[in-house]
Design a protein around this motif. Structure first.
Motif, mmCIF file in Angstrom:
data_model
loop_
_atom_site.group_PDB
_atom_site.id
_atom_site.type_symbol
_atom_site.label_atom_id
_atom_site.label_comp_id
_atom_site.label_asym_id
_atom_site.label_seq_id
_atom_site.Cartn_x
_atom_site.Cartn_y
_atom_site.Cartn_z
ATOM 1 N N LEU A 17 0.816 -1.203 0.000
ATOM 2 C CA LEU A 17 0.000 0.000 0.000
ATOM 3 C C LEU A 17 0.852 1.256 0.000
ATOM 4 C CD1 LEU A 17 -2.949 0.911 0.074
ATOM 5 C CD2 LEU A 17 -2.836 0.871 2.569
ATOM 6 N N THR A 18 1.959 1.230 0.727
ATOM 7 C CA THR A 18 2.781 2.435 0.827
ATOM 8 C C THR A 18 3.499 2.768 -0.475
ATOM 9 O OG1 THR A 18 4.521 1.094 1.877
ATOM 10 C CG2 THR A 18 3.110 2.373 3.320
ATOM 11 N N TRP A 19 3.996 1.760 -1.210
ATOM 12 C CA TRP A 19 4.686 2.119 -2.462
ATOM 13 C C TRP A 19 3.704 2.603 -3.517
ATOM 14 C CZ3 TRP A 19 3.551 0.035 -7.125
ATOM 15 C CH2 TRP A 19 3.169 -1.310 -7.237
ATOM 16 N N ILE A 20 2.485 2.079 -3.496
ATOM 17 C CA ILE A 20 1.474 2.588 -4.439
ATOM 18 C C ILE A 20 1.113 4.032 -4.083
ATOM 19 C CG2 ILE A 20 -0.864 2.289 -5.324
ATOM 20 C CD1 ILE A 20 -0.588 -0.698 -4.786
ATOM 21 N N MET A 21 0.906 4.300 -2.787
ATOM 22 C CA MET A 21 0.613 5.662 -2.349
ATOM 23 C C MET A 21 1.748 6.612 -2.690
ATOM 24 S SD MET A 21 -1.119 5.028 1.378
ATOM 25 C CE MET A 21 -0.918 6.760 1.801
ATOM 26 N N PHE A 22 2.967 6.143 -2.541
ATOM 27 C CA PHE A 22 4.139 6.969 -2.837
ATOM 28 C C PHE A 22 4.120 7.439 -4.291
ATOM 29 C CE2 PHE A 22 8.507 7.560 -4.245
ATOM 30 C CZ PHE A 22 9.069 8.308 -3.226
ATOM 31 N N LEU A 23 3.848 6.523 -5.222
ATOM 32 C CA LEU A 23 3.843 6.884 -6.636
ATOM 33 C C LEU A 23 2.681 7.808 -6.983
ATOM 34 C CD1 LEU A 23 4.866 3.502 -8.318
ATOM 35 C CD2 LEU A 23 6.255 5.563 -8.022
ATOM 36 N N LYS A 24 1.530 7.589 -6.362
ATOM 37 C CA LYS A 24 0.377 8.469 -6.610
ATOM 38 C C LYS A 24 0.661 9.872 -6.070
ATOM 39 C CE LYS A 24 -3.894 9.699 -7.633
ATOM 40 N NZ LYS A 24 -3.979 11.060 -7.119
ATOM 41 N N PHE A 25 1.199 9.943 -4.849
ATOM 42 C CA PHE A 25 1.532 11.238 -4.260
ATOM 43 C C PHE A 25 2.578 11.963 -5.105
ATOM 44 C CE2 PHE A 25 4.676 13.557 -1.725
ATOM 45 C CZ PHE A 25 3.886 14.579 -1.230
ATOM 46 N N LEU A 26 3.587 11.230 -5.559
ATOM 47 C CA LEU A 26 4.649 11.841 -6.356
ATOM 48 C C LEU A 26 4.094 12.430 -7.642
ATOM 49 C CD1 LEU A 26 7.671 12.357 -6.849
ATOM 50 C CD2 LEU A 26 7.777 10.110 -7.937
ATOM 51 N N ASP A 27 3.200 11.714 -8.303
ATOM 52 C CA ASP A 27 2.652 12.212 -9.558
ATOM 53 C C ASP A 27 1.767 13.431 -9.330
ATOM 54 O OD1 ASP A 27 2.593 11.725 -12.448
ATOM 55 O OD2 ASP A 27 0.449 11.392 -12.165
ATOM 56 N N ASP A 127 -7.579 -3.220 -8.728
ATOM 57 C CA ASP A 127 -8.633 -2.710 -7.840
ATOM 58 C C ASP A 127 -8.046 -1.786 -6.774
ATOM 59 O OD1 ASP A 127 -10.590 -4.108 -9.199
ATOM 60 O OD2 ASP A 127 -10.618 -5.799 -7.808
ATOM 61 N N VAL A 128 -6.898 -2.177 -6.203
ATOM 62 C CA VAL A 128 -6.239 -1.353 -5.186
ATOM 63 C C VAL A 128 -5.795 -0.028 -5.792
ATOM 64 C CG1 VAL A 128 -4.256 -1.187 -3.623
ATOM 65 C CG2 VAL A 128 -5.477 -3.356 -3.851
ATOM 66 N N ILE A 129 -5.192 -0.085 -6.969
ATOM 67 C CA ILE A 129 -4.723 1.124 -7.655
ATOM 68 C C ILE A 129 -5.886 2.067 -7.939
ATOM 69 C CG2 ILE A 129 -3.770 1.953 -9.850
ATOM 70 C CD1 ILE A 129 -1.981 -0.581 -9.817
ATOM 71 N N ASN A 130 -7.005 1.511 -8.392
ATOM 72 C CA ASN A 130 -8.167 2.349 -8.698
ATOM 73 C C ASN A 130 -8.711 3.037 -7.452
ATOM 74 O OD1 ASN A 130 -7.984 1.626 -11.379
ATOM 75 N ND2 ASN A 130 -9.681 0.172 -11.334
ATOM 76 N N LYS A 131 -8.692 2.329 -6.322
ATOM 77 C CA LYS A 131 -9.160 2.937 -5.068
ATOM 78 C C LYS A 131 -8.265 4.106 -4.674
ATOM 79 C CE LYS A 131 -12.643 0.269 -3.695
ATOM 80 N NZ LYS A 131 -14.015 0.799 -3.419
ATOM 81 N N LEU A 132 -6.956 3.904 -4.712
ATOM 82 C CA LEU A 132 -6.026 4.955 -4.300
ATOM 83 C C LEU A 132 -5.979 6.102 -5.303
ATOM 84 C CD1 LEU A 132 -3.071 2.879 -2.837
ATOM 85 C CD2 LEU A 132 -4.778 4.203 -1.606
ATOM 86 N N ASN A 133 -6.334 5.834 -6.538
ATOM 87 C CA ASN A 133 -6.338 6.898 -7.542
ATOM 88 C C ASN A 133 -7.380 7.959 -7.233
ATOM 89 O OD1 ASN A 133 -5.311 7.905 -10.155
ATOM 90 N ND2 ASN A 133 -7.413 7.538 -10.841
ATOM 91 N N GLY A 134 -8.363 7.610 -6.410
ATOM 92 C CA GLY A 134 -9.389 8.574 -6.042
ATOM 93 C C GLY A 134 -8.941 9.589 -5.006
ATOM 94 N N ILE A 135 -7.743 9.396 -4.440
ATOM 95 C CA ILE A 135 -7.209 10.342 -3.454
ATOM 96 C C ILE A 135 -6.358 11.384 -4.180
ATOM 97 C CG2 ILE A 135 -5.794 10.638 -1.392
ATOM 98 C CD1 ILE A 135 -6.368 7.760 -0.670
ATOM 99 N N HIS A 136 -6.609 12.651 -3.899
ATOM 100 C CA HIS A 136 -5.817 13.732 -4.494
ATOM 101 C C HIS A 136 -4.926 14.318 -3.398
ATOM 102 C CE1 HIS A 136 -9.506 13.344 -6.961
ATOM 103 N NE2 HIS A 136 -8.640 13.476 -7.952
ATOM 104 N N PHE A 137 -3.657 13.993 -3.456
ATOM 105 C CA PHE A 137 -2.746 14.309 -2.364
ATOM 106 C C PHE A 137 -2.401 15.784 -2.250
ATOM 107 C CE2 PHE A 137 -2.217 9.788 -2.803
ATOM 108 C CZ PHE A 137 -1.991 9.347 -1.519
#
Length: 238
Positions: A17-27, A127-137
């Motif tokens: 979960l943390t590495w996926i969040m890291f990449l979403k936050f970075l982008d 599915d996990v990626i799609n859920k986290l994609n809904g967060i705008h950091f």
């Protein structure tokens, strides 16, 4: 995530979960900085190039999935989301190097040299990626959501790591100690066992009121810390 056969408990799920969040936050952060550079009329150099940015492979809910997604993330060579042959995502990120005094790429490479994807189902991973994609950091309206998520992950990491000697300081204790020490702008803060950075993040919530600044990032350059090499903690802290 609990349905995936490659993950066994929170100590497997949380690093994922943390590495996926890291990449979403970075982008999200890169998009914001790119817009700011355009407004200022200056050039912007992205830390991650196409097609390895989150927006290229993670943002589309109907994007690559299944075995294609796993191959893109895990393999040294694969068919990338743009249809061309090239390094897989982790292979690319691990080889990033910095230049011109910009250490963003080196930080990313350091992070992903210690990261592996243990999910066996590319469909569940999508599915996990799609859920986290809904967060705008970078959205101030969603800061309370991010705060709740951060607190939840800390509790889960604390509970999951109990048998391995790890300890995560409860947030009320962190807030109390920060109130007692009362750090100010211009001072250097040191936490030689920073973990997820709770003692370093908490003072930034008071700095704006002390200095009439609205962005805690303004004090980022004033913080110095020693940090362990456990990747889940390191990712959360970054």
């Amino acid at each position: 995530m609990r349905k995936d056969k490659g993950l066994n408990g929170d100590l497997d799920r949380l690093p994922l979960l943390t590495w996926i969040m890291f990449l979403k936050f970075l982008d999200d952060l890169e998009l914001q900085r790119e817009d700011e550079a355009k407004l200022a009329g200056s050039k912007f150099k992205a830390a991650i190039e196409k097609p390895y940015r989150w927006r290229d492979w993670g943002a589309n809910p109907q994007g690559i999935t299944g075995d294609e997604l796993l191959a893109f993330i895990n393999q040294d060579e694969c068919t990338r989301p743009d249809g061309k042959k090239g390094p897989g995502l982790f292979a690319y990120l691990r080889k990033l190097s910095s230049s011109n005094g910009d250490n963003r790429r080196e930080v990313i490479a350091t992070v992903f040299r210690g990261v592996d994807n243990r999910m066996r189902s590319g469909y569940l991973l999508r599915d996990v990626i799609n859920k986290l994609n809904g967060i705008h950091f970078t959205s101030s309206q969603e800061l309370h959501t991010l705060g709740a998520l951060y607190e939840s992950m800390l509790r889960e990491m604390r509970d999951a790591a109990g048998d391995s000697g790890e300890f995560y300081t409860p947030r009320p204790v962190v807030r109390f100690m920060v109130e007692v020490t009362d750090p100010s702008l211009g001072e250097t803060m040191l936490d030689p066992a920073a973990g997820t950075g709770g003692f370093l993040v908490e003072p930034t919530t008071t700095f704006p009121s002390k200095s009439n600044r609205s962005r805690p990032q303004a004090v980022a350059g004033k913080i110095y810390l020693g940090l362990r090499t456990q990747i889940p903690s390191y990712l959360l802290c970054r």
